[in-house]
Design an enzyme around this catalytic site. Sequence first.
Site, PDB file in Angstrom:
ATOM      1  CG  ASP A  42      -2.102   0.922   1.089  1.00  0.00           C
ATOM      2  OD1 ASP A  42      -2.372   1.380  -0.039  1.00  0.00           O
ATOM      3  OD2 ASP A  42      -2.738   1.219   2.113  1.00  0.00           O
ATOM      4  N   GLY A  43       0.306   2.323  -0.561  1.00  0.00           N
ATOM      5  CA  GLY A  43       0.953   3.627  -0.508  1.00  0.00           C
ATOM      6  C   GLY A  43       1.536   4.106  -1.828  1.00  0.00           C
ATOM      7  CG  ASN A  44       1.972   1.459  -5.145  1.00  0.00           C
ATOM      8  OD1 ASN A  44       2.842   1.265  -4.309  1.00  0.00           O
ATOM      9  ND2 ASN A  44       1.523   0.506  -5.948  1.00  0.00           N
ATOM     10  CD1 TRP A  47       7.340   6.513  -2.691  1.00  0.00           C
ATOM     11  CD2 TRP A  47       6.847   6.808  -4.856  1.00  0.00           C
ATOM     12  NE1 TRP A  47       8.529   6.539  -3.392  1.00  0.00           N
ATOM     13  CE2 TRP A  47       8.250   6.718  -4.724  1.00  0.00           C
ATOM     14  CE3 TRP A  47       6.306   7.006  -6.127  1.00  0.00           C
ATOM     15  CZ2 TRP A  47       9.120   6.807  -5.820  1.00  0.00           C
ATOM     16  CZ3 TRP A  47       7.172   7.102  -7.215  1.00  0.00           C
ATOM     17  CH2 TRP A  47       8.552   7.008  -7.053  1.00  0.00           C
ATOM     18  NE  ARG A  55      -4.355   6.800  -6.939  1.00  0.00           N
ATOM     19  CZ  ARG A  55      -4.202   6.491  -5.646  1.00  0.00           C
ATOM     20  NH1 ARG A  55      -3.987   7.443  -4.766  1.00  0.00           N
ATOM     21  NH2 ARG A  55      -4.280   5.242  -5.257  1.00  0.00           N
ATOM     22  CB  SER A  87      -8.880  -5.133  -3.044  1.00  0.00           C
ATOM     23  OG  SER A  87      -9.480  -3.866  -3.241  1.00  0.00           O
ATOM     24  CG  ASN A  90      -7.965  -1.831  -5.129  1.00  0.00           C
ATOM     25  OD1 ASN A  90      -7.078  -2.648  -4.943  1.00  0.00           O
ATOM     26  ND2 ASN A  90      -8.226  -0.867  -4.244  1.00  0.00           N
ATOM     27  NE  ARG A  93      -7.534   2.085  -5.563  1.00  0.00           N
ATOM     28  CZ  ARG A  93      -6.336   2.125  -5.005  1.00  0.00           C
ATOM     29  NH1 ARG A  93      -5.281   2.410  -5.740  1.00  0.00           N
ATOM     30  NH2 ARG A  93      -6.189   1.876  -3.722  1.00  0.00           N
ATOM     31  NE  ARG A 210      -2.842  -1.393   4.480  1.00  0.00           N
ATOM     32  CZ  ARG A 210      -4.115  -1.424   4.124  1.00  0.00           C
ATOM     33  NH1 ARG A 210      -4.926  -2.293   4.668  1.00  0.00           N
ATOM     34  NH2 ARG A 210      -4.593  -0.579   3.232  1.00  0.00           N
ATOM     35  CD  GLU A 229       3.183 -13.272  15.666  1.00  0.00           C
ATOM     36  OE1 GLU A 229       3.190 -12.108  16.108  1.00  0.00           O
ATOM     37  OE2 GLU A 229       2.713 -14.240  16.308  1.00  0.00           O
TER      38      GLU A 229
END
Length: 262
Positions: A42-44, A47, A55, A87, A90, A93, A210, A229
Amino acid sequence: MIQRLKQWLTGYTAADQTPVDRDRMEALKKGPLPKHVAIIMDGNGRWAKKRGMPRIAGHRQGMITVRHITRAADDLGIQALTLYSFSTENWKRPKDEVNYLMGLPAEFLRTDLDELVERNIQVRMLGEEEQLPSHTLDAISKFKEATKENTGMVLSFALNYGARREITEAVRRIIDEVKSGKLDKEQIDEELISRHLYTAELPDPDLMIRTSGEIRISNFMLWQLAYSELYFTDVQWPDFSQEMFFEAIEDFQRRSRRYGAV
Ligand code: IPE
Ligand code: IPE
Ligand code: MG
């Protein structure tokens, strides 16, 4: 010159060829390694935005991170790496962004298939194939076909993946099997449900990472993450490095997994 041209054609740049830190990796290999690592990349978009770029530039850079992390995981001896790539949510978008993302499998095929084959990596897809454009499906089937005999790390792309959808589809199929007499209701147990998920042949993730600072699951592997975990980092996916990946594994090695016991 030829080298430069080759790099340009294949999408590789010199900076792209970061060697893994062998010493750190050897130290990690001495501890318990997760068999299966799943990542919510995540975070593209953020960024790219931070750099005044569209994007999709973030998604492009994110693909390079996929290459780096795949190499690191494979070199480390991880058996399965699953990457949340698109997902079922998504689709909301903008069309241009969705189109760009749907083109990435073909791009990745062009730039990375040879190396994946060389590494004996098997590529799979987790998610619903219907709904995906034919060029995307075509790239995926080429990946699967070219790597199906490979016996090394299993690299799965969760594409058009939603955990609720996955569980819903599993329930439907189980009901069909009960109705047709292939299965008895009494045979339905956790094991059988697991076998009806997209991840049927994979162990549950031991570690889920994540990036981007969001502390949520976003419909990813709701069943399979029961005892994983969880590791969250503020770093955006395009900036996530092999070193940071090793840091996550080191963190995993310091944890004590109890599975409900003492
Ligand atoms: C993750 O980055 C990639 C996909 C979901 C395909 P995002 O595109 O979600 O980036 P942010 O979260 O908007 O920054
Ligand atoms: C999760 O990221 C999906 C993928 C990484 C493919 P999102 O960016 O779509 O998740 P939300 O919207 O922040 O929950
Ligand atoms: Mg996001």
